[in-house]
Design a protein around this motif. Structure first.
Motif, PDB file in Angstrom:
ATOM      1  N   ARG A  72     -12.312   5.231   1.008  1.00 19.35           N
ATOM      2  CA  ARG A  72     -12.549   4.018   0.217  1.00 19.35           C
ATOM      3  C   ARG A  72     -12.930   2.810   1.064  1.00 19.35           C
ATOM      4  NH1 ARG A  72     -11.798   7.855  -2.589  1.00 19.35           N
ATOM      5  NH2 ARG A  72     -11.062   7.884  -4.755  1.00 19.35           N
ATOM      6  N   ALA A  73     -12.928   2.959   2.364  1.00 14.78           N
ATOM      7  CA  ALA A  73     -13.264   1.830   3.238  1.00 14.78           C
ATOM      8  C   ALA A  73     -14.748   1.490   3.133  1.00 14.78           C
ATOM      9  CB  ALA A  73     -12.911   2.161   4.684  1.00 14.78           C
ATOM     10  N   PRO A  74     -15.100   0.206   3.180  1.00 17.67           N
ATOM     11  CA  PRO A  74     -16.520  -0.173   3.195  1.00 17.67           C
ATOM     12  C   PRO A  74     -17.196   0.393   4.439  1.00 17.67           C
ATOM     13  CG  PRO A  74     -15.105  -2.072   2.763  1.00 17.67           C
ATOM     14  CD  PRO A  74     -14.203  -0.960   3.198  1.00 17.67           C
ATOM     15  N   GLU A  75     -18.499   0.559   4.370  1.00 14.20           N
ATOM     16  CA  GLU A  75     -19.242   1.101   5.505  1.00 14.20           C
ATOM     17  C   GLU A  75     -19.039   0.235   6.744  1.00 14.20           C
ATOM     18  OE1 GLU A  75     -23.829   2.355   6.712  1.00 14.20           O
ATOM     19  OE2 GLU A  75     -23.355   1.574   4.709  1.00 14.20           O
ATOM     20  N   GLY A  76     -18.715   0.880   7.838  1.00  7.84           N
ATOM     21  CA  GLY A  76     -18.493   0.173   9.086  1.00  7.84           C
ATOM     22  C   GLY A  76     -17.093  -0.368   9.266  1.00  7.84           C
ATOM     23  N   HIS A  77     -16.186  -0.095   8.297  1.00  7.04           N
ATOM     24  CA  HIS A  77     -14.829  -0.622   8.392  1.00  7.04           C
ATOM     25  C   HIS A  77     -13.763   0.475   8.310  1.00  7.04           C
ATOM     26  CE1 HIS A  77     -17.085  -4.266   7.383  1.00  7.04           C
ATOM     27  NE2 HIS A  77     -16.064  -4.962   7.845  1.00  7.04           N
ATOM     28  N   ILE A  78     -14.183   1.713   8.525  1.00  3.90           N
ATOM     29  CA  ILE A  78     -13.216   2.810   8.426  1.00  3.90           C
ATOM     30  C   ILE A  78     -12.090   2.647   9.437  1.00  3.90           C
ATOM     31  CG2 ILE A  78     -12.907   5.301   8.692  1.00  3.90           C
ATOM     32  CD1 ILE A  78     -15.687   5.713   7.632  1.00  3.90           C
ATOM     33  N   GLY A  79     -12.443   2.300  10.656  1.00  2.00           N
ATOM     34  CA  GLY A  79     -11.421   2.127  11.692  1.00  2.00           C
ATOM     35  C   GLY A  79     -10.413   1.056  11.334  1.00  2.00           C
ATOM     36  N   ARG A  80     -10.884  -0.060  10.781  1.00  2.30           N
ATOM     37  CA  ARG A  80      -9.984  -1.144  10.403  1.00  2.30           C
ATOM     38  C   ARG A  80      -9.019  -0.695   9.304  1.00  2.30           C
ATOM     39  NH1 ARG A  80     -14.874  -3.527  11.533  1.00  2.30           N
ATOM     40  NH2 ARG A  80     -14.851  -5.332  12.927  1.00  2.30           N
ATOM     41  N   TYR A  81      -9.546   0.014   8.314  1.00  2.79           N
ATOM     42  CA  TYR A  81      -8.699   0.442   7.206  1.00  2.79           C
ATOM     43  C   TYR A  81      -7.667   1.480   7.659  1.00  2.79           C
ATOM     44  CZ  TYR A  81     -11.004  -2.034   3.380  1.00  2.79           C
ATOM     45  OH  TYR A  81     -11.442  -3.006   2.521  1.00  2.79           O
ATOM     46  N   VAL A  82      -8.108   2.420   8.494  1.00  2.78           N
ATOM     47  CA  VAL A  82      -7.164   3.416   9.010  1.00  2.78           C
ATOM     48  C   VAL A  82      -6.129   2.752   9.912  1.00  2.78           C
ATOM     49  CG1 VAL A  82      -6.957   5.463  10.482  1.00  2.78           C
ATOM     50  CG2 VAL A  82      -8.803   5.322   8.805  1.00  2.78           C
ATOM     51  N   ALA A  83      -6.555   1.732  10.660  1.00  2.00           N
ATOM     52  CA  ALA A  83      -5.620   1.021  11.534  1.00  2.00           C
ATOM     53  C   ALA A  83      -4.542   0.309  10.729  1.00  2.00           C
ATOM     54  CB  ALA A  83      -6.377   0.013  12.402  1.00  2.00           C
ATOM     55  N   VAL A  84      -4.899  -0.246   9.565  1.00  2.00           N
ATOM     56  CA  VAL A  84      -3.906  -0.903   8.719  1.00  2.00           C
ATOM     57  C   VAL A  84      -2.855   0.102   8.258  1.00  2.00           C
ATOM     58  CG1 VAL A  84      -3.535  -2.030   6.484  1.00  2.00           C
ATOM     59  CG2 VAL A  84      -5.415  -2.757   7.941  1.00  2.00           C
ATOM     60  N   VAL A  85      -3.300   1.290   7.838  1.00  2.00           N
ATOM     61  CA  VAL A  85      -2.354   2.314   7.414  1.00  2.00           C
ATOM     62  C   VAL A  85      -1.478   2.747   8.588  1.00  2.00           C
ATOM     63  CG1 VAL A  85      -2.114   4.620   6.430  1.00  2.00           C
ATOM     64  CG2 VAL A  85      -3.920   3.102   5.606  1.00  2.00           C
ATOM     65  N   ALA A  86      -2.084   2.856   9.770  1.00  2.00           N
ATOM     66  CA  ALA A  86      -1.326   3.267  10.950  1.00  2.00           C
ATOM     67  C   ALA A  86      -0.257   2.258  11.327  1.00  2.00           C
ATOM     68  CB  ALA A  86      -2.276   3.496  12.126  1.00  2.00           C
ATOM     69  N   LEU A  87      -0.408   1.010  10.889  1.00  2.00           N
ATOM     70  CA  LEU A  87       0.645   0.023  11.136  1.00  2.00           C
ATOM     71  C   LEU A  87       1.957   0.444  10.476  1.00  2.00           C
ATOM     72  CD1 LEU A  87      -1.207  -3.405  10.728  1.00  2.00           C
ATOM     73  CD2 LEU A  87      -0.227  -2.449  12.817  1.00  2.00           C
ATOM     74  N   GLY A  88       1.875   1.240   9.415  1.00  2.00           N
ATOM     75  CA  GLY A  88       3.091   1.741   8.798  1.00  2.00           C
ATOM     76  C   GLY A  88       3.870   2.646   9.728  1.00  2.00           C
ATOM     77  N   VAL A  89       3.144   3.362  10.592  1.00  2.00           N
ATOM     78  CA  VAL A  89       3.801   4.258  11.553  1.00  2.00           C
ATOM     79  C   VAL A  89       4.509   3.448  12.633  1.00  2.00           C
ATOM     80  CG1 VAL A  89       3.465   6.165  13.155  1.00  2.00           C
ATOM     81  CG2 VAL A  89       2.070   6.018  11.082  1.00  2.00           C
ATOM     82  N   THR A  90       3.782   2.512  13.247  1.00  2.00           N
ATOM     83  CA  THR A  90       4.395   1.692  14.285  1.00  2.00           C
ATOM     84  C   THR A  90       5.457   0.762  13.700  1.00  2.00           C
ATOM     85  OG1 THR A  90       2.558   0.123  14.050  1.00  2.00           O
ATOM     86  CG2 THR A  90       2.381   1.780  15.775  1.00  2.00           C
ATOM     87  N   GLY A  91       5.216   0.302  12.463  1.00  2.00           N
ATOM     88  CA  GLY A  91       6.194  -0.570  11.816  1.00  2.00           C
ATOM     89  C   GLY A  91       7.494   0.141  11.504  1.00  2.00           C
ATOM     90  N   SER A  92       7.418   1.458  11.296  1.00  2.00           N
ATOM     91  CA  SER A  92       8.648   2.201  11.020  1.00  2.00           C
ATOM     92  C   SER A  92       9.587   2.162  12.223  1.00  2.00           C
ATOM     93  CB  SER A  92       8.312   3.656  10.674  1.00  2.00           C
ATOM     94  OG  SER A  92       7.776   4.347  11.794  1.00  2.00           O
ATOM     95  N   ILE A  93       9.015   2.105  13.412  1.00  2.00           N
ATOM     96  CA  ILE A  93       9.836   2.023  14.626  1.00  2.00           C
ATOM     97  C   ILE A  93      10.348   0.602  14.823  1.00  2.00           C
ATOM     98  CG2 ILE A  93       9.862   2.359  17.124  1.00  2.00           C
ATOM     99  CD1 ILE A  93       7.597   4.379  16.769  1.00  2.00           C
ATOM    100  N   ALA A  94       9.463  -0.375  14.612  1.00  2.00           N
ATOM    101  CA  ALA A  94       9.823  -1.762  14.870  1.00  2.00           C
ATOM    102  C   ALA A  94      10.780  -2.335  13.831  1.00  2.00           C
ATOM    103  CB  ALA A  94       8.556  -2.628  14.930  1.00  2.00           C
ATOM    104  N   ALA A  95      10.639  -1.915  12.572  1.00  2.00           N
ATOM    105  CA  ALA A  95      11.448  -2.512  11.505  1.00  2.00           C
ATOM    106  C   ALA A  95      12.273  -1.489  10.731  1.00  2.00           C
ATOM    107  CB  ALA A  95      10.541  -3.271  10.530  1.00  2.00           C
ATOM    108  N   GLY A  96      11.669  -0.359  10.399  1.00  2.00           N
ATOM    109  CA  GLY A  96      12.369   0.622   9.572  1.00  2.00           C
ATOM    110  C   GLY A  96      13.623   1.184  10.199  1.00  2.00           C
TER     111      GLY A  96
END
Length: 260
Positions: A119-143
């Motif tokens: 669903r990411a706009p063309e040329g923004h796949i990395g940004r959108y996947v990076a936002v989701v990946a923040l959930g992984v790193t955030g689980s360590i930092a906050a969860g």
């Protein structure tokens, strides 16, 4: 950014918090269930190992399943596993429930990243996947700190109960923001492939596998996906290397091999 992207972030946050949070309450679990702390530590190992082995398989076999149906089923299993874990009286039963929760997480994890890539706009796949990946790193930092605090004040069973509640909240957020099942098309296996490849590409374990991954991506097609190359990456990703680089990689590799 769309609300559904943050719903995916929340899903990743819940799944990976459930993996790591047990480490903070291992002494209490070991004491209550009459096992050593080393034995209790296997609860973390079995979850991570199950996700590492099952997620790539699920990414392929469940790619054609409706996202809403997949998320609903996997979160239902995830919530049930954590609710039963909160009342578990034996170590063996608790271990089985950790495998059950891990399988639920493994079923949805590829879809979480693939949906963002699709669903990411063309040329923004990395940004959108990076936002989701923040959930992984955030689980360590906050969860993990939050889960450990709950376990320290209310007991380790309350930590599992909190994870069940978090799972329900994440599912409701997803259902409220994702497209309806009638308008949602089947997943593109090549998009699933590349979404998982993004995770490996940004992994802290990426060298020297990064060059190998790029080579596989160049040869990757719908019939020969590169998903098996990430089976050894259990989900410890990082977004520190920059979304722009990921976008450049995906945009340059969107055509099947052999197409000019």
């Amino acid at each position: 950014m769309p609300a559904w992207l943050f719903a995916l972030l929340a899903a990743a946050f819940v799944f990976y918090t459930d993996d790591y949070v047990i480490a903070g309450v291992l002494p209490e679990i070991a004491r209550d269930l009459g096992v050593s702390e080393a034995q209790a530590g296997q609860l973390v190992t079995v979850f991570s190992l199950t996700v590492a082995l099952a997620a790539p398989i699920a990414g392929v076999t469940l790619a054609r399943v409706s996202r809403r149906h997949l998320f609903t089923a996997s979160f239902a299993v995830f919530v049930a596993a954590n609710l039963m874990a909160a009342t578990a009286e034996g170590f063996g039963f608790l271990m089985a429930l950790r495998v059950m929760a891990a399988l639920a997480a493994a079923a949805s994890t590829p879809a979480v990243f693939a949906y963002a890539a699709e669903r990411a706009p063309e040329g923004h796949i990395g940004r959108y996947v990076a936002v989701v990946a923040l959930g992984v790193t955030g689980s360590i930092a906050a969860g993990v700190p939050i889960g450990t605090w709950i376990g320290g004040h209310f007991g380790w069973r309350a930590t599992f109960l909190a994870m069940a509640v978090a799972g329900i909240a994440a599912l409701l957020f997803l259902l409220a923001t994702l497209e309806s099942a009638r308008t949602e098309g089947p997943a593109d296996l090549q998009v699933v492939d590349r979404a998982l490849a993004h995770q490996a590409y940004h992994s802290p374990f990426r060298e020297p596998g990064r060059r190998r991954l790029e080579s596989l991506l160049k040869r990757s097609t719908l019939d020969r996906p590169a998903i098996p190359v990430v089976t050894s990456i259990p989900g410890r990703y990082t977004v520190s290397s920059g979304a722009e680089a990921a976008d450049a990689l995906v945009v340059s590799e969107t055509r099947p091999a052999g197409v000019p």
